[in-house]
Structure formats: C-alpha cells, structure tokens
Enzyme design. Sequence first.
Site, PDB file in Angstrom:
ATOM      1  N   ARG A  18       0.825  -1.210   0.000  1.00  0.00           N
ATOM      2  CA  ARG A  18       0.000   0.000   0.000  1.00  0.00           C
ATOM      3  C   ARG A  18       0.866   1.269   0.000  1.00  0.00           C
ATOM      4  NH1 ARG A  18      -5.435   2.417   0.647  1.00  0.00           N
ATOM      5  NH2 ARG A  18      -4.822   4.594   0.882  1.00  0.00           N
ATOM      6  N   GLU A  19       1.928   1.283   0.795  1.00  0.00           N
ATOM      7  CA  GLU A  19       2.728   2.499   0.954  1.00  0.00           C
ATOM      8  C   GLU A  19       3.532   2.843  -0.298  1.00  0.00           C
ATOM      9  OE1 GLU A  19       3.043   4.831   3.291  1.00  0.00           O
ATOM     10  OE2 GLU A  19       1.540   3.959   4.632  1.00  0.00           O
ATOM     11  N   SER A  20       4.098   1.842  -0.960  1.00  0.00           N
ATOM     12  CA  SER A  20       5.029   2.164  -2.043  1.00  0.00           C
ATOM     13  C   SER A  20       4.967   1.144  -3.178  1.00  0.00           C
ATOM     14  CB  SER A  20       6.459   2.187  -1.495  1.00  0.00           C
ATOM     15  OG  SER A  20       6.853   0.883  -1.131  1.00  0.00           O
TER      16      SER A  20
END
Length: 475
Positions: free
Chosen positions: A360-362
């Site tokens: 999700r983050e990167s």
Amino acid sequence: MATLKEIIDSQSNGSCSTVPTIGLNLQIIAEMNLLVPNVLVSFEDLDISANSAAVHAFLQPAAKDALRRAIQSRGKTLVLTSAYRTVAQQYLLWSWYQKRQCGISRAAEPGLSNHEDGLALDTPDFDAWRFILASHNWQWLGDGDPVHFTYMGRGVRDDIGSIGLKAFQILWNKHNPGDQIKEDGLFGPKTASRLDQSPAEGFGATRLLKLTTPNMQGEDVRRVQETLVQAGLLTSNEVDGIFGINTEIAVKNFQERNGLSKDGSVGPQTLRLLGGSITANRSLQLVTVSDRWLKALLNAPTTGASPITASQDGLPGGIASSHTMANTDLLRVKGLAAMFRQVGAKFDVPVALIAALASRESRCGNVLDRGGWGDRGNAFGILQVDKNYHTPRGTHNPSSLEHIEQAIGIFVDYRQQVQAKHPTWEDEYVLKGATVAYNSGVSNVQTKAGMDIGTAGGDYGSDVIARAQFYSNHL
Ligand SMILES: [Zn+2]
C-alpha cells in the site's frame, strides 16, 4: 513435525543431531522385532549411561550378554555416545556426509553401517574399557575410530542392516497404502525417497492442522480438503495441500454444522468427524508469529480499496481490487519475504501485514525515487517512514532491515496505543486500528466503523487488511 528431508536440510548449518528421529527409530526397531523376534534387545537394564536421547540402547542378545559380563567385571558405569543406529539415523548421517556437511568424515550407506548391526557401541572412555571389553569379545577398532567397539563373538546374525531396511519398507507400506514399495531390504533411490518423506516423529502421529504463516502443507492437509469437498464446503480446485484461509473457512463451517467449537483448526475431534484417518506423512511448518495477530488479521472486517485508491490500477474498488493490487506487487513482496518474516517474528506482526503495508505504501518500492524516497521527498523506504515525525533509518537502501524494523516498531507502538485507548476492542479492531494509525495517527481511530474516515483514500485500514488477507494465502 518434520520429515527426514527437512531435518537433513535444516541441520546443515552444523547442528547435526538425529535426536528428532527418536519416534521413527523406535517404530523401526519394533518392526524389526516383529519381523524377527528378539533380533534386538534393550540393554538399558545394564549399568550404562548415555549422553544423548538419540542413543538407542539395543544390541543383539549375544552381544548384550557379553557386554553385561564386561560391565560386571569392571564394576563401573559405561558411558555411551552411540549404540544401535536405525536406518533412518544412518540415512541422516550418510546424507550429511554426501553433502560434505556436519564435519562427518565418513559414513556408510544405510544398511551397511556397523552400528546398524546391533553389534557396535561407542564410548568416549575407550582407554579405560579397552582391555576388559576385548576380553569379552568386544574388539577395539583402533586409532582410526578410537571410540568404537564391535562385538566379534558367536551367536549373532550379520544381516541386520538388511532387516532394518526391510522393517522400514514394511512400515512405509503399512502407512502409505497408495504408495507401495518393494520390501527387499535393499537401499536404493526408491527407499531413499521414502526415507526423505518419512515423519521423524513416526508414522501415524497426527498434527494439529490450522492456519499459520507460512501455511502448513502436506498430504494430511490435502486429505482434509478432499473431505471438505465431499461435504460441499470447498471446491475441488481448492484442493492443493496448503492450509490457507479458504480451508480455514471451510473447516469453521464444518465445525459449525457439526456442533463443534468453531476454531478453524483440525484437532482430533474435528478429524474424527471428518471421518479420515488423516496422518501426517509430510509436513512443512514454520510458525514465526503468534496465532493471536494472525487470527486477528484473518477476522478483521474490510470493505477493501476505495474507488479512489483502486483507480491507480484502473480497478473499480472493493476487496477484489485490493487482492488484485496485492497480486501485482507479489513478486517484489516475495523478494523481501524473508526479511518481513524476521521482523515479523521480532515484533509479533504477521508477515502478511508487513507485506500489505509495503504494497500500500510504495507498491513495495515500485513508486519510490532513486534514493528510495516517496511522498514528495517526505517519507523514506518501502514502508514510508515520515521524516517530519521520525529520523528515517537504514537510508542506504529503501528495503533495508533497519528501515523495516523501524517502520514495524512504529506500527507496534500504534498497536499498543490503540489497545490502551480502546481496551474493550477485540484484537481484529485493534489490529485494524493500528493500521489506520500508521497512516493517520491514533487520533483518527475513534470508532470501529468509522476509523477509515479521514485516512488517505478514505480506505487505508480496509485496503491494507484486504491486501494482507490476500498475502496470508500467498506468502
Ligand atoms: Zn562407532
């Protein structure tokens, strides 16, 4: 529960012990005595002591009689480091020797070792025992292998290595009706491959089957799945021998239907109702985090990605979109899974959740700049540690261990804070709340239903949970 192959592979780092095979060894010895009554007798009643549980005090009867006389005439305890060795033990030693591991300078092929004859023993105290043993027909082998003595007297058989092999083959056939091998007492590739697959704890021991990270695998899982298909609770294309989330759901439904407690794990009671004599003859299990947070993850409610988040990948939104996005990142995630596992074990965080946060983050690193930064230079690494609140660590590499440890340390702080703020919440909401806090702080975690409001995309907790549930079945 491990197979011999797993023990061979896992102990190649120098700790080479045959202790885990005791269960199987005792079964083989018992089978040998069924095949040829009293071929081996225990000499535990003599004045001996062993330095390891893997020393099986069995000898041929004539060798035992001679040993008894020797021990009686010296009047001291005989310390042993080795006595009877089963074909399973010899197979481990021989395999390690073949791979030049464990510092084993020589090992006979299974069936041919002197220790498989029930006529050999090793004692570290050889100097003190040499002459008395020799006078009772126990010959010292000499400087080449100074701890070793062989019984040279009469009244013994010389085919016990082959009886041991045959006993193993019979044992295998008894427990594997669908995979019969020749009971010829010879060692060859077919017998070797069955030794590889044999359970160190012995045949017929059942293990508790349940959802773990990584998933349990084996014939026993497959048989449970086949029974669940017959019960109409699983589709036949889900029969893969891997205990994933769909299997757990099917087990829970089966338990509910049968009035059992709905814990999703297959213990003796569930097994009995499933009607299978499902034995573990193959297993691969490495539990790295406690069941508590994995259970919480699997029970956590989610609506998946919002349309805004899913539009990144041209998807409509919902749980299936989260799964698709997680799948898109799967190869990158798999490349880091060993590190996720290590950090997960340290902080008691399911590896699937760490993977989902990275996705999700990167997109697990895919959207970072060359230096590993994202969010317009505000956050570092695959897990996006924000430089405005923390000093990013391990900045030499966006997927460094230091970075992952720092990020998951932050996550675990949030988990504790959410727990303290909402002491009555069930674990699944605490875990989802910690996920939300990882994006927007604990202040955002107010209600069970509304915690995603105000997060990035309005879906942070739900999307990460859905991706993690996907990974729990794919890592
Ligand atoms: Zn020896």
